[in-house]
Write a protein that holds these residues in place. Sequence first.
Motif, PDB file in Angstrom:
ATOM      1  N   ALA A 185       0.670  -1.085   0.095  1.00 13.11           N
ATOM      2  CA  ALA A 185       0.057   0.086  -0.038  1.00 13.11           C
ATOM      3  C   ALA A 185       0.806   1.324  -0.265  1.00 13.11           C
ATOM      4  O   ALA A 185       2.113   1.139   0.451  1.00 13.11           O
ATOM      5  CB  ALA A 185      -0.947   0.058   1.190  1.00 13.11           C
ATOM      6  N   GLN A 186       0.558   2.379  -0.651  1.00 12.48           N
ATOM      7  CA  GLN A 186       1.132   3.793  -0.610  1.00 12.48           C
ATOM      8  C   GLN A 186       2.414   3.485  -1.299  1.00 12.48           C
ATOM      9  O   GLN A 186       3.670   3.891  -0.582  1.00 12.48           O
ATOM     10  CB  GLN A 186       1.196   4.107   0.640  1.00 12.48           C
ATOM     11  CG  GLN A 186      -0.350   4.461   1.160  1.00 12.48           C
ATOM     12  CD  GLN A 186      -1.211   5.403   0.499  1.00 12.48           C
ATOM     13  OE1 GLN A 186      -0.618   6.511  -0.150  1.00 12.48           O
ATOM     14  NE2 GLN A 186      -2.277   5.329   0.009  1.00 12.48           N
ATOM     15  N   ILE A 199      10.642  -0.365 -13.451  1.00 19.13           N
ATOM     16  CA  ILE A 199      10.592   1.097 -13.816  1.00 19.13           C
ATOM     17  C   ILE A 199       9.023   1.454 -14.009  1.00 19.13           C
ATOM     18  O   ILE A 199       8.559   0.953 -14.903  1.00 19.13           O
ATOM     19  CB  ILE A 199      11.392   1.484 -14.544  1.00 19.13           C
ATOM     20  CG1 ILE A 199      12.764   0.995 -14.322  1.00 19.13           C
ATOM     21  CG2 ILE A 199      11.473   3.111 -14.872  1.00 19.13           C
ATOM     22  CD1 ILE A 199      14.069   1.543 -15.189  1.00 19.13           C
ATOM     23  N   VAL A 200       8.563   2.345 -13.062  1.00 17.83           N
ATOM     24  CA  VAL A 200       7.205   2.937 -13.017  1.00 17.83           C
ATOM     25  C   VAL A 200       7.366   4.415 -13.538  1.00 17.83           C
ATOM     26  O   VAL A 200       8.056   5.111 -12.710  1.00 17.83           O
ATOM     27  CB  VAL A 200       6.583   2.803 -11.988  1.00 17.83           C
ATOM     28  CG1 VAL A 200       5.146   3.440 -12.380  1.00 17.83           C
ATOM     29  CG2 VAL A 200       6.130   1.166 -12.015  1.00 17.83           C
ATOM     30  N   PRO A 201       7.124   5.062 -14.725  1.00 23.38           N
ATOM     31  CA  PRO A 201       7.261   6.387 -14.785  1.00 23.38           C
ATOM     32  C   PRO A 201       6.076   7.178 -14.051  1.00 23.38           C
ATOM     33  O   PRO A 201       4.741   6.634 -13.879  1.00 23.38           O
ATOM     34  CB  PRO A 201       7.101   6.537 -16.533  1.00 23.38           C
ATOM     35  CG  PRO A 201       7.295   5.246 -17.053  1.00 23.38           C
ATOM     36  CD  PRO A 201       6.722   4.348 -16.076  1.00 23.38           C
ATOM     37  N   ARG A 207       4.444  10.918  -5.964  1.00 23.35           N
ATOM     38  CA  ARG A 207       3.247  10.186  -6.525  1.00 23.35           C
ATOM     39  C   ARG A 207       3.355   8.836  -5.599  1.00 23.35           C
ATOM     40  O   ARG A 207       4.500   8.010  -5.700  1.00 23.35           O
ATOM     41  CB  ARG A 207       3.304   9.890  -7.929  1.00 23.35           C
ATOM     42  CG  ARG A 207       2.282   8.581  -8.269  1.00 23.35           C
ATOM     43  CD  ARG A 207       0.819   9.175  -8.136  1.00 23.35           C
ATOM     44  NE  ARG A 207       0.428   9.963  -9.146  1.00 23.35           N
ATOM     45  CZ  ARG A 207      -0.794  10.362  -9.187  1.00 23.35           C
ATOM     46  NH1 ARG A 207      -1.793  10.276  -8.210  1.00 23.35           N
ATOM     47  NH2 ARG A 207      -1.067  11.551  -9.931  1.00 23.35           N
ATOM     48  N   ARG A 208       2.274   8.411  -4.839  1.00 27.56           N
ATOM     49  CA  ARG A 208       2.178   7.033  -3.921  1.00 27.56           C
ATOM     50  C   ARG A 208       0.839   6.435  -4.582  1.00 27.56           C
ATOM     51  O   ARG A 208      -0.211   7.187  -4.763  1.00 27.56           O
ATOM     52  CB  ARG A 208       1.864   7.533  -2.645  1.00 27.56           C
ATOM     53  CG  ARG A 208       3.306   7.778  -1.686  1.00 27.56           C
ATOM     54  CD  ARG A 208       3.120   8.184  -0.400  1.00 27.56           C
ATOM     55  NE  ARG A 208       4.281   8.433   0.219  1.00 27.56           N
ATOM     56  CZ  ARG A 208       5.134   7.926   0.714  1.00 27.56           C
ATOM     57  NH1 ARG A 208       4.837   6.576   0.743  1.00 27.56           N
ATOM     58  NH2 ARG A 208       6.229   8.285   1.428  1.00 27.56           N
ATOM     59  N   PHE A 209       1.114   5.143  -4.981  1.00 32.45           N
ATOM     60  CA  PHE A 209      -0.061   4.524  -5.731  1.00 32.45           C
ATOM     61  C   PHE A 209      -0.703   3.797  -4.406  1.00 32.45           C
ATOM     62  O   PHE A 209      -0.051   3.270  -3.355  1.00 32.45           O
ATOM     63  CB  PHE A 209       0.348   3.587  -6.485  1.00 32.45           C
ATOM     64  CG  PHE A 209       1.038   3.819  -7.916  1.00 32.45           C
ATOM     65  CD1 PHE A 209       0.213   4.471  -8.816  1.00 32.45           C
ATOM     66  CD2 PHE A 209       2.580   4.254  -7.957  1.00 32.45           C
ATOM     67  CE1 PHE A 209       0.914   5.043  -9.884  1.00 32.45           C
ATOM     68  CE2 PHE A 209       2.895   4.745  -9.137  1.00 32.45           C
ATOM     69  CZ  PHE A 209       2.004   5.330 -10.067  1.00 32.45           C
ATOM     70  N   ASP A 210      -2.136   4.105  -4.392  1.00 31.85           N
ATOM     71  CA  ASP A 210      -2.705   3.465  -3.365  1.00 31.85           C
ATOM     72  C   ASP A 210      -2.382   1.961  -3.027  1.00 31.85           C
ATOM     73  O   ASP A 210      -2.327   1.349  -1.901  1.00 31.85           O
ATOM     74  CB  ASP A 210      -4.133   3.396  -3.449  1.00 31.85           C
ATOM     75  CG  ASP A 210      -4.846   4.956  -3.437  1.00 31.85           C
ATOM     76  OD1 ASP A 210      -4.206   5.714  -2.739  1.00 31.85           O
ATOM     77  OD2 ASP A 210      -5.873   5.294  -4.221  1.00 31.85           O
ATOM     78  N   VAL A 211      -2.333   1.147  -3.997  1.00 27.82           N
ATOM     79  CA  VAL A 211      -1.945  -0.156  -3.792  1.00 27.82           C
ATOM     80  C   VAL A 211      -1.224  -0.735  -5.234  1.00 27.82           C
ATOM     81  O   VAL A 211      -1.654  -0.369  -6.118  1.00 27.82           O
ATOM     82  CB  VAL A 211      -3.178  -1.309  -3.622  1.00 27.82           C
ATOM     83  CG1 VAL A 211      -2.567  -2.765  -3.607  1.00 27.82           C
ATOM     84  CG2 VAL A 211      -3.834  -1.109  -2.196  1.00 27.82           C
ATOM     85  N   VAL A 212      -0.101  -1.433  -4.736  1.00 21.84           N
ATOM     86  CA  VAL A 212       0.726  -2.025  -6.010  1.00 21.84           C
ATOM     87  C   VAL A 212       0.822  -3.421  -5.584  1.00 21.84           C
ATOM     88  O   VAL A 212       1.132  -4.009  -4.733  1.00 21.84           O
ATOM     89  CB  VAL A 212       2.058  -1.486  -6.208  1.00 21.84           C
ATOM     90  CG1 VAL A 212       2.800  -2.011  -7.265  1.00 21.84           C
ATOM     91  CG2 VAL A 212       2.103   0.245  -6.499  1.00 21.84           C
ATOM     92  N   VAL A 213       0.435  -4.391  -6.837  1.00 24.93           N
ATOM     93  CA  VAL A 213       0.406  -5.719  -6.693  1.00 24.93           C
ATOM     94  C   VAL A 213       1.577  -6.110  -7.655  1.00 24.93           C
ATOM     95  O   VAL A 213       1.796  -5.760  -8.891  1.00 24.93           O
ATOM     96  CB  VAL A 213      -0.911  -6.313  -7.152  1.00 24.93           C
ATOM     97  CG1 VAL A 213      -0.815  -7.716  -7.141  1.00 24.93           C
ATOM     98  CG2 VAL A 213      -1.772  -5.777  -6.100  1.00 24.93           C
ATOM     99  N   TYR A 214       2.393  -7.293  -7.307  1.00 26.01           N
ATOM    100  CA  TYR A 214       3.540  -7.841  -8.050  1.00 26.01           C
ATOM    101  C   TYR A 214       3.453  -9.219  -8.225  1.00 26.01           C
ATOM    102  O   TYR A 214       3.134  -9.817  -7.200  1.00 26.01           O
ATOM    103  CB  TYR A 214       4.830  -7.221  -7.319  1.00 26.01           C
ATOM    104  CG  TYR A 214       5.833  -8.097  -8.038  1.00 26.01           C
ATOM    105  CD1 TYR A 214       6.486  -7.525  -9.252  1.00 26.01           C
ATOM    106  CD2 TYR A 214       6.786  -9.115  -7.366  1.00 26.01           C
ATOM    107  CE1 TYR A 214       7.416  -8.112  -9.881  1.00 26.01           C
ATOM    108  CE2 TYR A 214       7.971  -9.696  -8.180  1.00 26.01           C
ATOM    109  CZ  TYR A 214       8.438  -9.244  -9.274  1.00 26.01           C
ATOM    110  OH  TYR A 214       9.178  -9.644  -9.577  1.00 26.01           O
TER     111      TYR A 214
END
Length: 302
Positions: A185-186, A199-201, A207-214
Motif C-alpha cells: 500500500a502507498q 521502472i514506473v514512470p 506520487r504514491r499509488f494506493d496499492v501496487v500488486v506484483y
Amino acid sequence: MKLNDYLELSSEERLKEFLSSLSVTNRTPEYYVNWEKVNRETKQFELELNTLNYLISKDSIYNEALSLFTKQPDLLRAIPSLIASRDKILDILSIDEQDNMSFERLNFSKIDTNKIKEYVDFTEKSGLLNFLQNNANRSLVDYVYGVEAGLDSNARKNRSGTTMEGILERHIDKIANELELEWKAQATAPFIKEKWNIIVPVDKSERRFDVVVYSKKKHKVWLIETNYYGGGGSKLKAVAGEFTELSQFVITSNDNVEFVWVTDGQGWKTAHLPLSEAFNHITNVFNLCMLKEDFLSELFQK
C-alpha cells in the motif's frame, strides 16, 4: 458478468455497465465515528478536565476561574476542547460598544502566564463560563467525549476515501495469499524499482499509488488507485482527467506495468462526459460490485 466479458465491451458499453452497478454507499459502521481518535483527543486532557469540574455551578465563577487558572495555568490547555476547537492558537476579534475593533492572539498550547486575565475574559465572552455555571452538571470528560465525537464527524468526507483504501487492501490481501502475489500500500516508484526491479514512470516525484500488486511469475506490477464519490461536483471531472493522464503516463514503461482504477459512488452519474473520456483510455475501471465478482482476481491471472 465475468472480467473478460466486460473487457470485450466497447468503452461506452463498459461505462454503461459500470454506471448501472454503482453502489449506494461505501459507509461501513466504522465510517461514522473514529472512536480511537475521540478517545485519544479526550484522554490527553483528562486530568485538566477532571480538575475543571471544580468550576461547575460556582456562583462567582469568573473570580473562581481567575483564581484557579492563576494557580494552575496549564489547565487552560483544555479550553479549546471545551469550545469544540481543533486550533490551539486562537486569533480573536473583539468589537466594543463604539464598534472599535481589536485583535488578540491566545496560545492555549503554551500558556502565557502574564495574560491569565485575557484567557479568563475569553472563556467568559465565549459563553463557556456561563455553560459551566448554569448548564454543566456532570463530568467534563464525558462532555468532551461528546464534543470530540461531533468534531470527528467533520472528518467523514476524508474518511470515504480511506474506507475505499481499506476495502481494497483487504480484498487484495486475500487475493495475494491465494495467488502467491506480493503487494504494498502507498508504494512509490523508487520503492517499486528497489523491491521488484520494475521502472514506473510517474507524473509527480512524490506520487504514491494506493496499492501496487506484483507477480514474480510474470515480473509484472498492477498500479491501483481508488476513490469514492457519493455526490457530484467539479472535482470528479478533475479526478477523471488526472487518472486518464496518469494511466497513459505509467504504461510508457518498458517493463510490464498495468493501471487499474477502482472507483464508485452515485456521484459519477453526474459526470458522464469526463468519465466517458476516461473509459476511452483506461481499460481497467472497476467498481465495488465488480470487485465482488472477482474482477481483480481474474485480472491478476490473465
